[in-house]
Enzyme design. Structure first.
Site: not given
Ligand code: NDP
Ligand code: HSE
Length: 433
Positions: A49, A133, A136, A140, A191, A194, A205, A209
């Protein structure tokens, strides 16, 4: 309730195909045969999705798996992997999945810190797994060690560097004498941070955690609002330089503590002695230092963010949830049985280092020491250095013995109006000594 199909395959719905979701999909598709052998059943990706079908995707993602109908996907799944982030619709979709009898794997710390208890209850009621997992410290393994490996011990303290962005920023400030804004811009360019780095630099954030870690460690519900939170926005290049002079490094710490009076969780920048294992955690790495009554000190270290590292933790949960379904078993659920008292932040006990600019005159030190004494804050060391940039003034660096946070705050307020005190330049807690 969906069940394994006639060939015994488990249907997996992936919600989100961003940084983490793309890597989860890649592993699921590329490692299909090996995962089947590990689980004892095939993991079939039902669909992925997303918000928009028009977004450019990694070549590894089959276009025909993409859908914008997350609800339909959830209803057909045995296991739902939520990596979309945010509160809604993630909360509602997870709730829906659990009620449909699907196990859920999520990386969503913000959601769990706010709505964890109601989701854990729904999972328990419907006898399915809810695992997190990856929420947080990314790759790890820390949730499972706390929840399972240390389930028979009493954890007294958790000190975590759980936000990679702020660790990178503080590390750059320490190594290259950068100011905060320059280091944040560097983190954005690479990168790590954000475009809007607020949740990282303000500590939100890390606070989410901390709430998850404290709840698990102390078998007590600790919500995001229970975590006292201070970010790194006030940390200056001068603070970092003075930290080094006193044999410390500044880290943003998530601190979860249990005392005879109750439990508390807080996030703030802190001085960590160079001799402590957390002091050497550089770049965007994360580390969690756990102290338990019988195990003693334990340290967990690794990559706290990024697509592949985070996907590794998601996949660990997914394989475990799948094995449980094959065996008709369930993993450990929420344990909030201890229900310990949550202590207000003013009750926190720690050591402090205060840096003041004061008049370099007879009697000033005595006046200042008197204020500390009246507020029942005991001084451990005092260092004075003449201010080259401001004739007639001196820096005074006061390190305290363990004191109550409210007593230290009272000391600071009483020092500020003194004629001899030019400025209270910084107040930092000392942790890990
Ligand atoms: P991204 O913003 O890169 O990806 C989010 C994805 O979710 C996209 O594919 C987006 O779709 C989709 N999405 C968002 N809203 C909707 C919606 N309403 N309906 C359907 N699809 C939706 O996020 P990340 O991958 O970085 O993070 C994902 C999760 O993992 C978060 O909870 C984050 O806190 C957690 N996390 C992330 C880490 C990281 O390093 N990035 C580390 C640890 C945890 P589309 O592609 O079409 O925009
Ligand atoms: N924004 C978070 C960080 C991503 O810098 O550690 C992982 O939760």
């Amino acid at each position: 309730m969906p069940t394994q199909d006639q060939q015994g395959a488990l249907q997996v719905a992936l919600l989100g195909c961003g940084v983490v979701g793309t890597q989860v999909a890649r592993i699921l598709l590329q490692e299909k045969d090996s995962l089947t052998r590990r689980v004892g059943a095939q993991l079939n990706v039902l669909g992925i999705a997303v918000r928009s079908l028009d977004t450019e995707r990694d070549a590894v993602i089959p276009r025909d798996l993409l859908t914008t109908d997350a609800h339909a996907l959830v209803e057909q799944a045995d296991i739902v992997v939520e990596v979309m982030g945010g509160i809604e619709p993630a909360r509602e979709l997870i709730d829906h999945a659990l009620r449909h009898g699907a196990s859920v794997v999520t990386a969503n710390k913000a959601l769990l810190a706010q709505h964890g208890p109601s989701l854990y209850e729904t999972a328990s009621h419907h006898e399915v797994d809810l695992s997190y997992e990856a929420a947080v410290a990314g790759a790890i393994p820390i949730i499972r060690p706390i929840r399972e490996s240390l389930a028979g011990d009493n954890i007294t303290r958790v000190l975590g560097i759980v936000n990679g962005t702020t660790n990178y920023v503080l590390d750059q400030m320490t190594r290259h004498n950068l100011d905060l804004d320059t280091a944040v811009r560097d983190a954005q360019r690479l990168g790590y941070a954000e475009a809007d780095p607020t949740a990282d630099v303000e500590g939100h954030d890390a606070a989410a955690k901390a709430a998850i870690l404290a709840s698990l460690a102390f078998h007590t519900r600790v919500a995001l609002d229970d975590v006292a939170c201070e970010g790194i926005t006030h940390v200056t290049a001068q603070d970092v330089a003075w930290a080094a002079r006193s044999g410390h490094v500044i880290k943003l710490l998530a601190i979860c503590e249990r005392t005879p009076a109750g439990v508390a969780a807080r996030v703030h920048p802190a001085l960590v002695p160079l001799s402590h294992p957390l002091a050497s955690v550089g770049d965007a790495f994360n580390a969690v230092f756990v102290e338990a009554e019988n195990a003693g000190p334990l340290m967990f270290y690794g990559q706290g963010a990024g697509g592949a590292p985070t996907a590794s933790a998601v996949m660990g949960d997914l394989v475990t949830a799948a094995r449980n379904r094959v065996l008709g078993a369930r993993g450990a659920g929420e344990s909030a049985a201890a229900n310990l008292t949550l202590l207000p932040s003013g009750e926190a006990l720690t050591r402090y280092q205060m840096r003041l600019s004061v008049l370099d005159q007879r009697g000033v030190l005595a006046q200042i020491a008197d204020v500390f004494a009246k507020h029942e804050v005991s001084i451990e060391t005092v260092t004075q250095a003449v201010r080259e940039d401001k004739p007639g003034y001196a820096y005074l660096v006061v390190a305290t013995h363990t004191s109550r946070e409210s007593a230290l705050a009272g000391t600071v307020e009483a020092l500020k109006p003194l004629a001899a005190v030019d400025e209270v330049m910084s107040v930092l807690r000392i942790e890990g000594s």
